[in-house]
Enzyme design. Structure first.
Site, PDB file in Angstrom:
ATOM      1  N   GLY A 259       0.705  -1.176  -0.163  1.00  0.00           N
ATOM      2  CA  GLY A 259      -0.073  -0.035   0.074  1.00  0.00           C
ATOM      3  C   GLY A 259       0.880   1.213  -0.041  1.00  0.00           C
ATOM      4  O   GLY A 259       0.351   2.347   0.256  1.00  0.00           O
ATOM      5  N   GLU A 301       4.784  -6.291   1.646  1.00  0.00           N
ATOM      6  CA  GLU A 301       4.337  -6.351   0.078  1.00  0.00           C
ATOM      7  C   GLU A 301       4.116  -5.570  -0.792  1.00  0.00           C
ATOM      8  O   GLU A 301       2.965  -5.081  -0.916  1.00  0.00           O
ATOM      9  CB  GLU A 301       2.973  -7.492   0.228  1.00  0.00           C
ATOM     10  CG  GLU A 301       3.025  -8.604   1.213  1.00  0.00           C
ATOM     11  CD  GLU A 301       1.758  -9.243   1.522  1.00  0.00           C
ATOM     12  OE1 GLU A 301       0.607  -8.543   1.517  1.00  0.00           O
ATOM     13  OE2 GLU A 301       1.614 -10.187   1.757  1.00  0.00           O
ATOM     14  N   PRO A 302       5.144  -4.688  -1.195  1.00  0.00           N
ATOM     15  CA  PRO A 302       4.703  -3.576  -2.008  1.00  0.00           C
ATOM     16  C   PRO A 302       4.747  -4.008  -3.556  1.00  0.00           C
ATOM     17  O   PRO A 302       5.221  -4.845  -3.878  1.00  0.00           O
ATOM     18  CB  PRO A 302       6.200  -2.721  -1.925  1.00  0.00           C
ATOM     19  CG  PRO A 302       7.156  -3.849  -1.526  1.00  0.00           C
ATOM     20  CD  PRO A 302       6.565  -4.629  -0.616  1.00  0.00           C
ATOM     21  N   GLY A 303       3.752  -3.346  -4.170  1.00  0.00           N
ATOM     22  CA  GLY A 303       3.532  -3.445  -5.546  1.00  0.00           C
ATOM     23  C   GLY A 303       3.723  -2.256  -6.349  1.00  0.00           C
ATOM     24  O   GLY A 303       4.575  -2.189  -7.028  1.00  0.00           O
ATOM     25  N   ARG A 304       2.723  -1.338  -5.866  1.00  0.00           N
ATOM     26  CA  ARG A 304       2.725  -0.168  -6.884  1.00  0.00           C
ATOM     27  C   ARG A 304       4.233   0.431  -6.769  1.00  0.00           C
ATOM     28  O   ARG A 304       4.690   1.078  -7.807  1.00  0.00           O
ATOM     29  CB  ARG A 304       1.843   0.690  -6.377  1.00  0.00           C
ATOM     30  CG  ARG A 304       1.536   2.100  -6.777  1.00  0.00           C
ATOM     31  CD  ARG A 304       0.649   3.255  -6.130  1.00  0.00           C
ATOM     32  NE  ARG A 304      -0.644   2.360  -5.552  1.00  0.00           N
ATOM     33  CZ  ARG A 304      -1.717   2.342  -6.299  1.00  0.00           C
ATOM     34  NH1 ARG A 304      -1.802   2.826  -7.499  1.00  0.00           N
ATOM     35  NH2 ARG A 304      -2.858   1.697  -5.725  1.00  0.00           N
ATOM     36  N   TYR A 344     -10.988   5.271  -9.855  1.00  0.00           N
ATOM     37  CA  TYR A 344     -10.708   5.985  -8.622  1.00  0.00           C
ATOM     38  C   TYR A 344     -10.605   7.302  -8.972  1.00  0.00           C
ATOM     39  O   TYR A 344     -10.404   8.176  -7.969  1.00  0.00           O
ATOM     40  CB  TYR A 344      -9.295   5.477  -8.094  1.00  0.00           C
ATOM     41  CG  TYR A 344      -9.267   4.015  -8.385  1.00  0.00           C
ATOM     42  CD1 TYR A 344      -9.936   3.176  -7.522  1.00  0.00           C
ATOM     43  CD2 TYR A 344      -7.841   3.439  -8.704  1.00  0.00           C
ATOM     44  CE1 TYR A 344      -9.626   1.629  -7.505  1.00  0.00           C
ATOM     45  CE2 TYR A 344      -7.643   2.230  -8.648  1.00  0.00           C
ATOM     46  CZ  TYR A 344      -8.484   1.391  -7.956  1.00  0.00           C
ATOM     47  OH  TYR A 344      -8.334  -0.072  -7.896  1.00  0.00           O
ATOM     48  N   CYS A 371     -15.548   4.786 -25.537  1.00  0.00           N
ATOM     49  CA  CYS A 371     -16.901   5.276 -25.340  1.00  0.00           C
ATOM     50  C   CYS A 371     -17.576   5.422 -23.898  1.00  0.00           C
ATOM     51  O   CYS A 371     -18.453   4.734 -23.711  1.00  0.00           O
ATOM     52  CB  CYS A 371     -17.848   4.364 -26.027  1.00  0.00           C
ATOM     53  SG  CYS A 371     -17.020   3.800 -27.997  1.00  0.00           S
ATOM     54  N   GLU A 372     -16.614   6.260 -23.375  1.00  0.00           N
ATOM     55  CA  GLU A 372     -17.106   6.383 -21.743  1.00  0.00           C
ATOM     56  C   GLU A 372     -16.669   7.957 -21.524  1.00  0.00           C
ATOM     57  O   GLU A 372     -15.475   8.201 -21.634  1.00  0.00           O
ATOM     58  CB  GLU A 372     -16.330   5.537 -20.818  1.00  0.00           C
ATOM     59  CG  GLU A 372     -16.741   4.049 -20.908  1.00  0.00           C
ATOM     60  CD  GLU A 372     -18.226   3.799 -20.185  1.00  0.00           C
ATOM     61  OE1 GLU A 372     -18.286   4.581 -19.049  1.00  0.00           O
ATOM     62  OE2 GLU A 372     -18.686   2.719 -20.249  1.00  0.00           O
ATOM     63  N   TYR A 401      -0.967  -1.395 -11.867  1.00  0.00           N
ATOM     64  CA  TYR A 401      -2.381  -1.561 -12.132  1.00  0.00           C
ATOM     65  C   TYR A 401      -2.910  -0.599 -13.274  1.00  0.00           C
ATOM     66  O   TYR A 401      -4.153  -0.077 -13.135  1.00  0.00           O
ATOM     67  CB  TYR A 401      -2.809  -0.613 -10.735  1.00  0.00           C
ATOM     68  CG  TYR A 401      -2.639  -1.472  -9.552  1.00  0.00           C
ATOM     69  CD1 TYR A 401      -3.092  -2.724  -9.220  1.00  0.00           C
ATOM     70  CD2 TYR A 401      -1.540  -0.893  -8.710  1.00  0.00           C
ATOM     71  CE1 TYR A 401      -2.518  -3.353  -8.074  1.00  0.00           C
ATOM     72  CE2 TYR A 401      -0.932  -1.426  -7.481  1.00  0.00           C
ATOM     73  CZ  TYR A 401      -1.819  -2.703  -7.234  1.00  0.00           C
ATOM     74  OH  TYR A 401      -1.190  -3.422  -5.870  1.00  0.00           O
TER      75      TYR A 401
HETATM   76  C1  LIG Z   1      -2.785  -5.207  -3.513  1.00  0.00           C
HETATM   77  C2  LIG Z   1      -2.096  -5.815  -2.490  1.00  0.00           C
HETATM   78  C3  LIG Z   1      -0.619  -5.409  -1.958  1.00  0.00           C
HETATM   79  C4  LIG Z   1       0.021  -4.259  -2.792  1.00  0.00           C
HETATM   80  O1  LIG Z   1      -0.489  -3.110  -2.787  1.00  0.00           O
HETATM   81  P1  LIG Z   1       0.162  -1.860  -3.248  1.00  0.00           P
HETATM   82  O2  LIG Z   1      -0.677  -0.801  -2.901  1.00  0.00           O
HETATM   83  O3  LIG Z   1       0.528  -2.165  -4.805  1.00  0.00           O
HETATM   84  O4  LIG Z   1       1.701  -1.790  -2.645  1.00  0.00           O
HETATM   85  C5  LIG Z   1      -0.005  -6.130  -0.857  1.00  0.00           C
HETATM   86  N1  LIG Z   1      -0.690  -6.957  -0.240  1.00  0.00           N
HETATM   87  C6  LIG Z   1      -2.014  -7.323  -0.632  1.00  0.00           C
HETATM   88  C7  LIG Z   1      -2.783  -8.451   0.221  1.00  0.00           C
HETATM   89  C8  LIG Z   1      -2.574  -6.613  -1.443  1.00  0.00           C
HETATM   90  O5  LIG Z   1      -3.873  -7.123  -1.869  1.00  0.00           O
END
Ligand SMILES: *Cc1c(COP(=O)(O)O)cnc(C)c1O
Length: 444
Positions: A259, A301-304, A344, A371-372, A401
């Site tokens: 997050g 758990e970083p993604g973004r 969002y 078309c939105e 994302y």
């Molecule tokens: C989506 C998610 C993440 C990653 O979130 P980011 O905002 O991308 O860092 C980590 N853990 C879980 C369980 C998620 O659902």
């Protein structure tokens, strides 16, 4: 570049602070990322196209690894996944967080060790669980009470599976209600306040084939403050102390989810990863000492924050429309490659590339081709007043994302992904074509 030239570029809204670190200005308004001219990529691979700076992805992994020593860093695959991405995560020493059999199988077939993968999901299908057990996934994060007997049965009496339990710590954080997952009024996790978290823990401890290694929480997304994580960590340690008092079990692991917020436009706040690491470490040693617990093995758990700033989307302008006060600049992609604005309401900072404009800036809204009416990439931004069809726009911070949420809307086809590194560009994922749509359309 001279200081004066830099000042002029800044004044013209040409701020590269949110672009990949490798971004450089070339003559005639061209920009290079990873040593490759973006205009060349647009010509060679067509538009829309997504560019991923391999060096930037790796650098971001390294920042996490060095800020979070003794912590397991899992990349949240749902932000963006491809076989190359899997390989880079493996090489940089990260683990993976996946939430479907599809993400899991892609990672494992690309050579990622299954024991470094964690499976999430509020509603795991039998297929997801079968794949997880068959491939030997490291841990499964339980997200509902009904999942516990189902998983225990699938594991079987003689089997064994490491699990964690997703807890809702009751924290409001995150950029938008649709990405706030730490409170009681959304679908994820088991609540501390209504007793479900405690029930889940008791039930898992009652299943000998499920080995409860620890607790998990993921409080939301696009969070730019450290504080909500600290509060969440304190509550999680509180729960771990209750588990010890009630069941005599000391849990070894604490997964604080992801997050971590990033800036999509210059001047926006981003989460300070080093401050988060320091803050979490301090909070854990303090609250564990107070509770008489050993400090748990920490997982994040970083993604973004790993993938987002490494990506750049390239679009070609198809139409410019001036209606009343407004100027609409329509590009050849939009919500089918990036649904985030429509979902969002987020906005980006597109930039003209490929030519130098001396025209006075005008206020424009950059829209997609779908078309939105909500298909808006950027509202009321400053762009050169002479933008015309054929021009190229580049959108930074496009790595997370976007393609992972892309759709087949209007049968436009999903764009290719091109990796850039040290002056070379290579195709990672090819463009989706009409043949792909035809191949799936098997009935008449
Ligand atoms: C989506 C998610 C993440 C990653 O979130 P980011 O905002 O991308 O860092 C980590 N853990 C879980 C369980 C998620 O659902």
């Amino acid at each position: 570049m001279t200081t004066i030239a830099l000042a002029v570029e800044r004044a013209a809204g040409d701020d590269l602070s949110i672009w990949p670190g490798s971004t450089t200005r070339l003559p005639h308004g061209h920009l290079a990322v990873g040593g490759v001219d973006l205009t060349e990529i647009a010509e060679r691979f067509g538009t829309p196209a997504y560019v991923l700076d391999q060096g930037e992805v790796r650098e971001r992994c390294r920042t996490y690894r060095s800020a979070f020593r003794d912590t397991e860093v899992l990349y949240a695959a749902k932000a963006f996944l491809s076989r190359a991405m899997v390989r880079w995560m493996e090489e940089e020493g990260l683990g993976l967080d996946v939430c479907s059999a599809g993400e899991l199988e892609l990672a494992v077939t690309a050579g990622f060790p299954a024991d470094r993968i964690v499976l999430h999901g509020n509603a795991k299908s039998p297929h997801d669980l079968d794949a997880a057990l068959r491939l030997g996934v490291g841990r499964i994060v339980i997200d509902s009470l009904s999942e516990i007997p189902r998983l225990a049965a699938a594991v079987g009496r003689n089997g064994s599976q490491k699990v964690m339990i997703r807890i809702v710590p009751g924290i409001t954080a995150g950029g938008h209600t649709k990405i706030r997952t730490g409170t009681d009024d959304q679908k994820f996790g088991l609540s501390l306040t209504d007793g479900q978290a405690h029930q889940a823990i008791a039930r898992v401890l009652g299943q000998p084939q499920l080995e409860l290694t620890g607790l998990h929480c993921h409080i939301g997304s696009q969070i730019s403050d450290v504080e909500p994580y600290i509060v969440a960590a304190r509550r999680m340690v509180g729960l771990m102390a209750q588990v010890r008092d009630t069941h005599g079990v000391v849990l070894a692991e604490l997964d604080m989810g992801g997050g971590h917020g990033i800036a999509y436009r210059p001047g926006e706040a981003a989460l300070d990863v080093t401050a988060l690491a320091r803050g979490l470490r301090a909070e854990l040693s303090e609250s564990c000492a107070a509770a008489g617990l050993p400090v748990p093995h920490l997982i994040i758990e970083p993604g973004r924050a790993v993938a987002g700033p490494a990506g750049v989307a390239l679009y070609r302008v198809l139409a410019v429309k001036r209606t009343g006060e407004r100027t609409f600049i329509a590009v050849d992609g939009g919500m089918s490659d990036n649904p985030r604005p429509a979902l969002y309401g987020v906005r980006y900072a597109p930039r003209l590339i490929g030519r130098h404009s001396t025209a006075e800036a005008c206020t424009a809204t950059v829209v997609g081709r779908h078309c939105e009416a909500g298909d808006i990439l950027a509202a009321d931004i400053e762009l050169p007043g002479d933008i015309r069809p054929g021009d190229l726009l580049a959108v930074p911070v496009a790595g997370a994302y976007q393609l992972s949420m892309a759709s087949g809307y209007n049968l436009v086809g999903r764009p290719p992904v091109v990796a850039v590194d040290e002056g070379r560009a290579r195709l990672l994922v090819r463009r989706e074509t009409l043949d792909d749509f035809r191949a799936r359309d098997v009935g008449l």
